[in-house]
Write a protein that holds these residues in place. Structure first.
Motif, PDB file in Angstrom:
ATOM      1  N   MET A   1       0.976  -1.153  -0.101  1.00  0.00           N
ATOM      2  CA  MET A   1       0.117  -0.137  -0.011  1.00  0.00           C
ATOM      3  C   MET A   1       0.777   1.154  -0.185  1.00  0.00           C
ATOM      4  O   MET A   1       0.559   2.314  -0.759  1.00  0.00           O
ATOM      5  CB  MET A   1      -1.024   0.098   1.227  1.00  0.00           C
ATOM      6  CG  MET A   1      -2.306  -0.887   1.009  1.00  0.00           C
ATOM      7  SD  MET A   1      -3.366  -0.672   2.123  1.00  0.00           S
ATOM      8  CE  MET A   1      -2.356  -0.715   3.762  1.00  0.00           C
ATOM      9  N   ILE A   2       1.851   1.183   0.840  1.00  0.00           N
ATOM     10  CA  ILE A   2       2.979   2.261   0.940  1.00  0.00           C
ATOM     11  C   ILE A   2       3.447   2.724  -0.528  1.00  0.00           C
ATOM     12  O   ILE A   2       3.445   3.706  -1.202  1.00  0.00           O
ATOM     13  CB  ILE A   2       3.944   2.254   1.984  1.00  0.00           C
ATOM     14  CG1 ILE A   2       3.173   2.193   3.328  1.00  0.00           C
ATOM     15  CG2 ILE A   2       5.204   3.162   1.785  1.00  0.00           C
ATOM     16  CD1 ILE A   2       4.135   1.859   4.481  1.00  0.00           C
ATOM     17  N   SER A   3       3.753   1.587  -1.145  1.00  0.00           N
ATOM     18  CA  SER A   3       4.584   1.698  -2.656  1.00  0.00           C
ATOM     19  C   SER A   3       3.613   2.174  -3.313  1.00  0.00           C
ATOM     20  O   SER A   3       4.067   3.200  -4.313  1.00  0.00           O
ATOM     21  CB  SER A   3       5.047   0.450  -3.059  1.00  0.00           C
ATOM     22  OG  SER A   3       4.001  -0.567  -3.370  1.00  0.00           O
ATOM     23  N   ILE A   4       2.409   1.914  -3.375  1.00  0.00           N
ATOM     24  CA  ILE A   4       1.255   2.198  -4.464  1.00  0.00           C
ATOM     25  C   ILE A   4       0.844   3.761  -4.093  1.00  0.00           C
ATOM     26  O   ILE A   4       0.800   4.417  -4.701  1.00  0.00           O
ATOM     27  CB  ILE A   4      -0.042   1.467  -4.396  1.00  0.00           C
ATOM     28  CG1 ILE A   4       0.590  -0.163  -4.889  1.00  0.00           C
ATOM     29  CG2 ILE A   4      -1.017   2.080  -5.417  1.00  0.00           C
ATOM     30  CD1 ILE A   4       0.828  -0.236  -6.151  1.00  0.00           C
TER      31      ILE A   4
ATOM     32  N   VAL B   1      -3.911   2.248 -12.291  1.00  0.00           N
ATOM     33  CA  VAL B   1      -3.743   0.774 -12.095  1.00  0.00           C
ATOM     34  C   VAL B   1      -3.548   0.643 -10.582  1.00  0.00           C
ATOM     35  O   VAL B   1      -3.617  -0.490 -10.000  1.00  0.00           O
ATOM     36  CB  VAL B   1      -2.756   0.151 -12.949  1.00  0.00           C
ATOM     37  CG1 VAL B   1      -3.014   0.163 -14.483  1.00  0.00           C
ATOM     38  CG2 VAL B   1      -1.141   0.786 -12.595  1.00  0.00           C
ATOM     39  N   GLY B   2      -3.317   1.680 -10.038  1.00  0.00           N
ATOM     40  CA  GLY B   2      -2.784   1.574  -8.573  1.00  0.00           C
ATOM     41  C   GLY B   2      -3.804   0.723  -7.642  1.00  0.00           C
ATOM     42  O   GLY B   2      -3.650  -0.140  -6.827  1.00  0.00           O
ATOM     43  N   MET B   3      -5.058   1.536  -7.668  1.00  0.00           N
ATOM     44  CA  MET B   3      -6.391   0.709  -7.004  1.00  0.00           C
ATOM     45  C   MET B   3      -6.794  -0.695  -7.362  1.00  0.00           C
ATOM     46  O   MET B   3      -7.027  -1.291  -6.537  1.00  0.00           O
ATOM     47  CB  MET B   3      -7.582   1.484  -7.061  1.00  0.00           C
ATOM     48  CG  MET B   3      -7.734   3.051  -6.482  1.00  0.00           C
ATOM     49  SD  MET B   3      -7.761   2.862  -4.977  1.00  0.00           S
ATOM     50  CE  MET B   3      -7.920   4.829  -4.596  1.00  0.00           C
ATOM     51  N   ALA B   4      -6.348  -0.949  -8.546  1.00  0.00           N
ATOM     52  CA  ALA B   4      -6.788  -2.228  -9.014  1.00  0.00           C
ATOM     53  C   ALA B   4      -5.747  -3.159  -8.604  1.00  0.00           C
ATOM     54  O   ALA B   4      -5.910  -4.387  -8.048  1.00  0.00           O
ATOM     55  CB  ALA B   4      -6.675  -2.246 -10.800  1.00  0.00           C
ATOM     56  N   ILE B   5      -4.410  -2.860  -8.490  1.00  0.00           N
ATOM     57  CA  ILE B   5      -3.313  -3.635  -7.743  1.00  0.00           C
ATOM     58  C   ILE B   5      -3.885  -3.882  -6.300  1.00  0.00           C
ATOM     59  O   ILE B   5      -3.433  -5.181  -5.961  1.00  0.00           O
ATOM     60  CB  ILE B   5      -1.933  -2.834  -7.894  1.00  0.00           C
ATOM     61  CG1 ILE B   5      -1.599  -2.851  -9.410  1.00  0.00           C
ATOM     62  CG2 ILE B   5      -0.996  -3.729  -7.069  1.00  0.00           C
ATOM     63  CD1 ILE B   5      -0.355  -1.878  -9.478  1.00  0.00           C
TER      64      ILE B   5
ATOM     65  N   LEU C   1      10.074   0.381  -3.775  1.00  0.00           N
ATOM     66  CA  LEU C   1       9.131  -0.590  -2.861  1.00  0.00           C
ATOM     67  C   LEU C   1       8.493  -1.306  -3.911  1.00  0.00           C
ATOM     68  O   LEU C   1       8.002  -2.691  -3.662  1.00  0.00           O
ATOM     69  CB  LEU C   1       8.329   0.301  -2.075  1.00  0.00           C
ATOM     70  CG  LEU C   1       9.233   0.812  -0.732  1.00  0.00           C
ATOM     71  CD1 LEU C   1       8.120   1.773  -0.106  1.00  0.00           C
ATOM     72  CD2 LEU C   1       9.527  -0.180   0.215  1.00  0.00           C
ATOM     73  N   ALA C   2       8.036  -0.840  -5.041  1.00  0.00           N
ATOM     74  CA  ALA C   2       6.929  -1.349  -5.938  1.00  0.00           C
ATOM     75  C   ALA C   2       7.659  -2.571  -6.489  1.00  0.00           C
ATOM     76  O   ALA C   2       7.144  -3.663  -6.913  1.00  0.00           O
ATOM     77  CB  ALA C   2       6.448  -0.315  -6.762  1.00  0.00           C
TER      78      ALA C   2
END
Length: 461
Positions: free
Chosen positions: A9-12, A115-119, A176-177
């Motif tokens: 979550m932090i990376s996103i 795409v962040g929310m989808a991940i 991080l990602a």
């Protein structure tokens, strides 16, 4: 929730905050950029237009592209693009190149938002509501503190600092990602025929080109007439060409197999259409103040960038504080009371702007900011709830995309409104005229909210 999920979550979050951060910091930097490149506000406003036009196009396109290439690849590629574009923008030799890099930066940050929310939805299976609320804090928090950070950076350095500040965020998010986002599963072929022609149709490249060309041409025609001080035959022709291109775009979208903006949805669900129109008007109101007030404070009232950033912080903080309270109120009473109160507050704030003069205390500015901030907080939750109530479940994905398009169009129109009213130079008289126009828009929202049915009656029969 597992430690790996928190790091994911932090990376996103560090990646997706770059889009709202860069759209909000620029409000404080506009006067400095204007002075640095010797431009009037009409010309410098393209630093706003370019970012939002690119975001409006890139986010839905990158959402589709992630189905082809994978969400992890799109997210990491977006970080690289945003990193390079931010450094390049800070080193721009002229305003033209700054706009180019601003567009590229918008595309990069939109790749992550798309795409962040989808991940997170896919890879965090426990406490998903908590995870999504954390990401919402990154998004809304970045938008809220962006003007303050921008004011602080410009006060101690200069306008390039608002681009260099992206570098540590992008680098940290990438590292991080790279370690925390899992590889995508085998992707299902979304395009039945992998030929270039089929891919071309699936992305709807003609629709994107028509929409972009029409919108930019129309803006050029309108803003050129204001910059020159009179409406010439050439300005009229350019504006008409823009309108013609947009008409061709709408006609194309009716027939496109995979439309960029599914205009048929608007025709099929008129109640949802009214929600989007109301949301667009709300964003015209909010962003006219958001982008116009910093230039007014710095050019007319001669307030420093640092003080301007502190004043603008009250706008974002009011929105942040009110949003959870708005959720509780809407759950209890429906969307109508909250949206009506929001429209009333923005009306009062707009009327208050009209009363300002050269010696009005800065406390009066805070009152207007508080009214707009609280109104925006109520709207952020209320309009989202109204969208859900007015949209059938089977098209909620399409509805959310159209909802974001309405936001971007409202933002673009707010910048256009400021450019037309102010022209080449900010003045107290021009800002009063802006306040009068905002009052009319806010009053129309009051009427729309008063006449609309309760939220439970918004479903299509």
């Amino acid at each position: 929730m597992k430690a790996r999920s928190w790091w994911l979550m932090i990376s996103i979050g560090l990646g997706i905050l770059l889009n709202p951060l860069n759209s909000s910091m620029v409000s404080i930097a506009i006067p400095r950029v204007q002075n640095a490149f010797r431009l009037d506000f009409t010309a410098v406003s393209w630093i706003i237009f370019s970012f939002y036009i690119a975001s409006a196009i890139a986010q839905p396109v990158m959402g589709k592209a992630s189905d082809l290439f994978g969400r992890r690849k799109i997210f990491l590629a977006g970080l690289v693009v945003a990193f390079i574009a931010s450094v390049s923008a800070a080193l721009s030799p002229n305003f033209g190149w700054l706009i180019v890099f601003r567009v590229v930066q918008s595309i990069g940050t939109s790749m992550m938002v798309a795409v962040g929310m989808a991940i997170v939805r896919i890879h965090i299976t426990e406490k998903q509501a908590t995870a999504l609320s954390v990401l919402s804090i990154f998004l809304s928090g970045a938008a809220a503190i962006g003007p303050f950070i921008g004011g602080l950076l410009i006060h101690w350095w200069d306008w390039p600092a608002i681009f260099f500040v992206n570098v540590p965020f992008a680098a940290a998010s990438f590292l991080l990602a790279w370690r925390t986002i899992p590889e995508d599963d085998a992707l299902a072929p979304v395009v039945p025929d992998e030929s270039f022609r089929k891919w071309f149709e699936w992305i709807d490249i003609p629709g994107i080109l028509l929409f972009t060309a029409g919108l930019i041409t129309l803006l050029v025609g309108l803003l050129s007439s204001k910059s020159s001080g009179h409406i010439s035959f050439e300005n009229i022709i350019v504006g008409l060409i823009g309108l013609m291109l947009l008409a061709v775009f709408v006609r194309h979208e009716f027939k496109a197999p995979s439309p960029f903006i599914p205009v048929l949805t608007f025709a099929k669900y008129p109640v949802m259409t009214w929600v989007n129109i109301q949301f667009m008007l709300v964003n015209i109101l909010f962003y006219s103040l958001f982008f116009g007030l910093p230039s007014y404070l710095q050019f007319v009232r001669h307030v420093s960038e640092f003080q301007t950033g502190i004043l603008m912080l009250s706008l974002g903080l009011c929105s942040l504080v009110v949003s959870p309270l708005a959720g509780w109120w809407i759950d209890k009473s429906g969307t109508k009371p909250a949206l009506f109160m929001s429209a009333v507050l923005m009306t009062l704030g707009s009327i208050w702007i009209v009363t300002w003069n050269q010696t009005s205390p800065l406390f009066s500015v805070c009152l207007a900011l508080a009214a707009f901030g609280i109104g925006n907080g109520l709207n952020n939750v209320g309009m989202q709830a109204a969208l859900f109530h007015s949209s059938p479940k089977e098209i909620i994905g399409v509805a959310s995309g159209l909802f974001n398009t309405s936001r971007y169009l409202g933002t673009i129109l707010s910048s256009l409104l400021i450019g037309i009213v102010m022209g080449g130079e900010f003045s107290i008289a021009g800002f009063r005229w802006l306040g009068m126009i905002l009052t009319v828009i806010a009053l129309s929202l009051v009427i729309m909210c008063w006449r609309r049915p309760e939220s439970g009656e918004w479903h299509e029969s």
